[in-house]
Design a protein around this motif. Sequence first.
Motif, PDB file in Angstrom:
ATOM      1  N   ALA A 136      45.595  35.410  39.642  1.00  0.00           N
ATOM      2  CA  ALA A 136      44.176  35.573  39.338  1.00  0.00           C
ATOM      3  C   ALA A 136      43.319  35.333  40.583  1.00  0.00           C
ATOM      4  CB  ALA A 136      43.767  34.619  38.215  1.00  0.00           C
ATOM      5  N   ILE A 208      47.310  28.861  35.307  1.00  0.00           N
ATOM      6  CA  ILE A 208      46.873  28.916  33.902  1.00  0.00           C
ATOM      7  C   ILE A 208      46.153  30.241  33.669  1.00  0.00           C
ATOM      8  CG2 ILE A 208      45.342  27.917  32.164  1.00  0.00           C
ATOM      9  CD1 ILE A 208      45.752  25.204  33.496  1.00  0.00           C
ATOM     10  N   VAL A 209      45.218  30.576  34.579  1.00  0.00           N
ATOM     11  CA  VAL A 209      44.435  31.801  34.399  1.00  0.00           C
ATOM     12  C   VAL A 209      45.335  33.030  34.569  1.00  0.00           C
ATOM     13  CG1 VAL A 209      42.466  33.119  35.225  1.00  0.00           C
ATOM     14  CG2 VAL A 209      42.356  30.632  35.181  1.00  0.00           C
ATOM     15  N   LEU A 212      47.523  33.385  31.399  1.00  0.00           N
ATOM     16  CA  LEU A 212      46.808  33.682  30.164  1.00  0.00           C
ATOM     17  C   LEU A 212      46.013  34.978  30.239  1.00  0.00           C
ATOM     18  CD1 LEU A 212      45.688  30.138  28.992  1.00  0.00           C
ATOM     19  CD2 LEU A 212      47.588  31.537  28.193  1.00  0.00           C
ATOM     20  N   LYS A 213      45.625  35.407  31.452  1.00  0.00           N
ATOM     21  CA  LYS A 213      44.705  36.553  31.534  1.00  0.00           C
ATOM     22  C   LYS A 213      45.318  37.819  32.133  1.00  0.00           C
ATOM     23  CE  LYS A 213      40.504  34.987  30.334  1.00  0.00           C
ATOM     24  NZ  LYS A 213      39.667  35.615  29.323  1.00  0.00           N
ATOM     25  N   LYS A 214      46.425  37.719  32.835  1.00  0.00           N
ATOM     26  CA  LYS A 214      46.864  38.877  33.605  1.00  0.00           C
ATOM     27  C   LYS A 214      48.175  39.478  33.110  1.00  0.00           C
ATOM     28  CE  LYS A 214      45.643  39.482  37.893  1.00  0.00           C
ATOM     29  NZ  LYS A 214      44.296  40.039  37.964  1.00  0.00           N
ATOM     30  N   ARG A 215      48.536  39.219  31.869  1.00  0.00           N
ATOM     31  CA  ARG A 215      49.785  39.774  31.367  1.00  0.00           C
ATOM     32  C   ARG A 215      49.662  41.281  31.127  1.00  0.00           C
ATOM     33  NH1 ARG A 215      49.908  36.748  26.419  1.00  0.00           N
ATOM     34  NH2 ARG A 215      47.891  35.994  27.107  1.00  0.00           N
ATOM     35  N   ALA A 216      50.783  41.981  31.288  1.00  0.00           N
ATOM     36  CA  ALA A 216      50.798  43.430  31.076  1.00  0.00           C
ATOM     37  C   ALA A 216      50.584  43.721  29.594  1.00  0.00           C
ATOM     38  CB  ALA A 216      52.137  43.996  31.526  1.00  0.00           C
ATOM     39  N   PRO A 217      50.169  44.958  29.275  1.00  0.00           N
ATOM     40  CA  PRO A 217      49.980  45.311  27.862  1.00  0.00           C
ATOM     41  C   PRO A 217      51.253  45.040  27.057  1.00  0.00           C
ATOM     42  CG  PRO A 217      49.330  47.121  29.307  1.00  0.00           C
ATOM     43  CD  PRO A 217      49.871  46.059  30.179  1.00  0.00           C
TER      44      PRO A 217
ATOM     45  N   MET B   1      46.070  48.595  28.732  1.00  0.00           N
ATOM     46  CA  MET B   1      44.745  48.521  29.311  1.00  0.00           C
ATOM     47  C   MET B   1      44.445  49.746  30.148  1.00  0.00           C
ATOM     48  SD  MET B   1      44.605  44.598  30.547  1.00  0.00           S
ATOM     49  CE  MET B   1      45.696  43.548  29.619  1.00  0.00           C
ATOM     50  N   GLU B  19      37.190  42.464  34.279  1.00  0.00           N
ATOM     51  CA  GLU B  19      38.348  41.579  34.137  1.00  0.00           C
ATOM     52  C   GLU B  19      38.305  40.461  35.176  1.00  0.00           C
ATOM     53  OE1 GLU B  19      42.212  43.433  34.167  1.00  0.00           O
ATOM     54  OE2 GLU B  19      41.508  44.931  32.744  1.00  0.00           O
ATOM     55  N   ARG B  20      37.986  40.827  36.428  1.00  0.00           N
ATOM     56  CA  ARG B  20      37.944  39.818  37.487  1.00  0.00           C
ATOM     57  C   ARG B  20      36.942  38.723  37.136  1.00  0.00           C
ATOM     58  NH1 ARG B  20      41.399  38.925  39.976  1.00  0.00           N
ATOM     59  NH2 ARG B  20      40.841  38.718  42.137  1.00  0.00           N
ATOM     60  N   GLU B  23      38.158  36.453  34.440  1.00  0.00           N
ATOM     61  CA  GLU B  23      39.135  35.503  34.976  1.00  0.00           C
ATOM     62  C   GLU B  23      38.439  34.373  35.722  1.00  0.00           C
ATOM     63  OE1 GLU B  23      41.602  37.972  37.362  1.00  0.00           O
ATOM     64  OE2 GLU B  23      42.384  39.045  35.627  1.00  0.00           O
ATOM     65  N   PHE B  26      36.805  31.951  33.278  1.00  0.00           N
ATOM     66  CA  PHE B  26      37.822  31.126  32.610  1.00  0.00           C
ATOM     67  C   PHE B  26      38.368  30.078  33.581  1.00  0.00           C
ATOM     68  CE2 PHE B  26      42.367  30.900  31.003  1.00  0.00           C
ATOM     69  CZ  PHE B  26      42.059  29.969  30.034  1.00  0.00           C
ATOM     70  N   GLY B  27      38.644  30.510  34.807  1.00  0.00           N
ATOM     71  CA  GLY B  27      39.140  29.566  35.815  1.00  0.00           C
ATOM     72  C   GLY B  27      38.130  28.470  36.078  1.00  0.00           C
ATOM     73  N   ILE B  30      38.270  25.864  33.451  1.00  0.00           N
ATOM     74  CA  ILE B  30      39.396  24.939  33.622  1.00  0.00           C
ATOM     75  C   ILE B  30      39.107  23.969  34.754  1.00  0.00           C
ATOM     76  CG2 ILE B  30      41.854  24.775  34.140  1.00  0.00           C
ATOM     77  CD1 ILE B  30      42.157  27.469  32.828  1.00  0.00           C
TER      78      ILE B  30
END
Lengths: 678, 203
Positions: A136, A208-209, A212-217, B1, B19-20, B23, B26-27, B30
Motif C-alpha cells: 500500500a 495491515i493496509v 486488507l485493501k490490495k487483494r486481487a478480485p 476490479m 483506491e490509493r 488506502e 485507512f492507513g 491505523i
Amino acid sequence: MLGRLTIEALPLYSAVAMGGALITVFGTLAVMAVITWFKAWGYLFREWFTSVDHKKIGIMYVTLALIMLLRGFVDAIMMRTQQAIAVNSEGYLPPDHFDQIFSSHGTIMIFFMAMPFLTGLINIIVPQQIGARDVAFPYMNSMSLWLTAAGAALVMVSLVIGKFSTAGWTAYPPYSGIEYSPYVGVDYWIWAVLISGIGSTLTGINFIVTILKKRAPGMFLMRMPLFTWTALCTAILMAFAFPAITVVATMLELDRVAGMHFFTNGDGGNMMMFANLLWIWGHPEVYILILPAFGIYSSVVTTFSSKRLFGYTSLVWATCAIAILSFTVWLHHFFTMGSSANVNAFFGITTMIIAVPTGVKVFDWLFTMYRGRIRFHVSMMYTIAFIVTFVIGGMTGVLLALPPADYLMHNSTFLVAHFHNMLIPGALFGYFAALNLWFPKAMGFKLDEKWGKRSFWCWVIGFYLAFMPLYLLGFMGMPRRMEHYDTAAWQPWLIVAFVGAVLILFGLAFLIVQIAVSFRNRAALRDWTGDPWHGRTLEWAIASPPPPYNFAVLPKVEGLDAFHMMKDAGTAYQRPARYEDIPMPKNSLFGMAIGAFAFVLGFAAVWHMWWLVAASAILCAVIVIIRASSDNTEYVMTAAEVEAIENQRFEDLAKAPPPDLEHIPVGVPGAPIPGTSS
Amino acid sequence: MSDTTAATPAGAEAAHDAERYAEKDFGFWIYLMTDAVIFALLFATYIVLSRGTAGGPTGSDLFSLPHTFGETMLLLVSSTTFGMASLAARAGNRGGVLAWLAITAVLGLAFVGMEIQEFAGMIAKGAGPDRSGFLSGFFTLVGTHGVHVSVGLISIVVMMGQIATKGLTVPVLSRLMRLALFWHFLDIVWIGIFSVVYLPGVL
C-alpha cells in the motif's frame, strides 16, 4: 561540540574488543572497496538503495538479517567458549566485556536478525500471494527498511566507538539507570531500539493496509494463503505492540538524561513498571517472530506433501487466537516480581491456554503430511525438525507457566534453553525453510540442495547439543549470564554446549557456501517457469524473479490454493488479449536519507551532541514535509513495455523442461493414496 | 476490479486514485490507533505514578482549574473551526478553508502557549519533571500531547501553503481530511487528560 565523545571511546581496554572493532572497520572498508572496484555504487543506488519495489526491499531486509545473524552468532560462540573454560578461572573475557556480549547477542538476534528476516520475507511474498502489484505504501516501506538498518548500524558502531549496554537485551532498571550504567552502552541500546522500532510500527501499518485493501478480485479473507494470514496477524501485532517499546525506551532515556523518575528506586519511581511495559511489547513480539514461521511451515507442508492444507479454517482461527492471547500473558516473564498469587495464577492459566491453538497447528501440519507424497526438500526437512523440536520447547514452556515451578527456574539456564528452543526452531528454522522455498522466486535460481542439507544437519544437531545441556544445567542450579563459576560439575555440560555451538558454526558456514555455490551454478539452477516446486499459491503463477509490477493482469481468484486451481482448470499461463498501462511508484532517495539522518540523530543522542540531534531531527522533518507535499510520486509503465516483458516471460516458459506432474499428483484430505488415481 | 474500471483510461486512472486515497485514509486510521496505544500507556504510567510525589507538590498544589478550562476551550473551539474548514473545503471555498485553518492555527498556538506557560510556572516553583515520579508522568503525558499539537500546527501551516499554491486539488483535499482526523484525535486525547489528570488532581 562533540558532547562526551573523546578518544577514550575507542576500545583500547581489551585486545578482544579491539579485535572486534578492527574486524568491523576493515570488514566495512573491504565491502566498500569491493563495491568501488566493481564500480557498483551507481547501480546499487539506482536499483536498490532508492528502490521502493517491495521485492527488492525484501531482499535487502533479508541480506541485513543474514549479516546480523553472523554478528549475533559470533557473540554466541564467544559466550559458549568463555563458559566452557571459565571454571575457577577468569576465562578470556573480562566481566564487563562478557556482559556487553550477551546484551548485544539478544538485542541483535531479536531486533536486527529475526525482525528484518521476517519483514523481508513478508515483503517479498505477501503482495504476490494476494495478487497485488505492490504494497500500500511503497515509499514508507523503504523508510522502514532504512530505519531498521540505522538501528542495526548503531549497534555495530558501538563495537568501535564506546561500549554497548551491559544490562541484557531487556535493559531492566535500576541497573540500566544512570546511577549504575552512566556510560553510553544503555543509550546505544535505547536509540537502536527506538529507531528500528518506529520502522517496525510503520511496517505493521503498511502490511495491515496492504493485506486488507490490495487483494486481487476474488481473494476473500478465507481464501488467503496461510502465510498471508500469519503476516496479517504479525502486522497487527507490530502496529499495536511496538508503540509500547517506543514508550518504555523513551521513558528510560528521559530518566537517564532528564533526571526523571519513571523507574528510579526512590523519588516516586516504580522500576517494576518497566518490566510490565517492556513485556506488553515483548510477549506479542515473541509471536511477531513465530507466527510468520508458522505460515511458512504451512506453505512448505502443503507444497511438499502435494496436498491441500489440512484444517485451513482451524489454522486461521488458531493464528488469530494466538495473536489476541499474546497480549494477555506478559506477566509470566516476571512471576518472581511478587504479584499476588491470584495475579500470577491468572497469567499462568492464560499462558497454558495459548499452548492450545499452537497444538492445533501441530496436528494440522501432521495431518497435512498424512498420506501425502512427501518430497524431502530442505525446507520440508526444516519443517519436520521444527515440529519435533518445537514440541519439546513448548512443553518446557508449559512447565515454566506454573508460577511455583517458575520461582525455581527463573533466571536459570533452563529458561535460556526454553526460549532458544522456541525461537530457533519456531522462528529461525522457519526463516531458513522460507529461504530455501522462496529463494528462486526472489532471485530467479534455486538454492543448491546438497549444501542446504549439510547446513540443515549441522544446525539441527548443533541446536540439540548446544541447548539440551542448558536444561540440565538449569536443574543443576546454574544461573544465566555467568561470566565465570566455581562448580566443576557444570563444566562437562558447558563443553557439550560449546561443541553444539561449533556445529552451528559449520551450519552457518555451509549456509554461506550454499548461497555461493548456488550463485556460481545459477545458470543450471535457473527457474524458467516461476513454479519450481509445483506450488499452490499465486506467487508461483508469475516469473522468477517477478517483473516490477508482479501481475500484468490481476488474477481472478476462485478459491483457496488459487494457482493450483488455475493449473487444474488449464487457465494458468494464459496470454491476455491485450495489456494495459500500469502506474508504478517512482524510486525515492528520501527513505534512505531519513534512515541516514535517523542514524546521525541516534549517534548524536548517545554522545549528548544535542545540536546535532536537533539538526538531524529538523532535516528528517523537512524530508517528511517535502515528500508529504509531493503529488508526483508515480510513473506509468506503458502497455508496450509490459508486453515486451511478458513476451520474454512466455519465451522463458517455452524453454522450461516440461513439468513432471506425473510424480506430483493432486491430493486432497481423505482421497486415495496419490498416484493411484488421477 | 479491472474489468469494471477499464472502460476509459481516464476512468481507470480515477479509480486507481480513489483506491490509493482510500488506502491512505485507512492507513492513517491505523496510525492513529498506534498513537492511541502510546497515549494509553502514558495514561497508565501516570496513574501508577500519580501517588509517587516523593514528598513534593501534588496535583492540588499545582493545577489551576480555570487555566485548564481555558486550554480546553481553546482546543475544543479549534476542533470546531477545523470542522468549518472541512465544510468550506467540501463547498470548494478556497478562501474559506484558508481563513478557518488560520483561525484553527491561532487557537492551537494559544493552547500551546498556555501549556508552556503552565509548564514554566511549575518548573519555576521547583516542580519540574525531575522532582518526582508523579511529575515525570505528568510532564511526559501532557508534554507528548503538546508535542502532537505542535506537529499539528506545523502541518496546518504546510497545509495552508499547499492550498494557497496548489488549490483544492484531489490530493490536497485528501491530506486535509487526514489532518482533520489528527486534529480531532488530539481533542479526544485532551478530554482524557482533562478527566484523568486535572479533574482528579484538583478535586
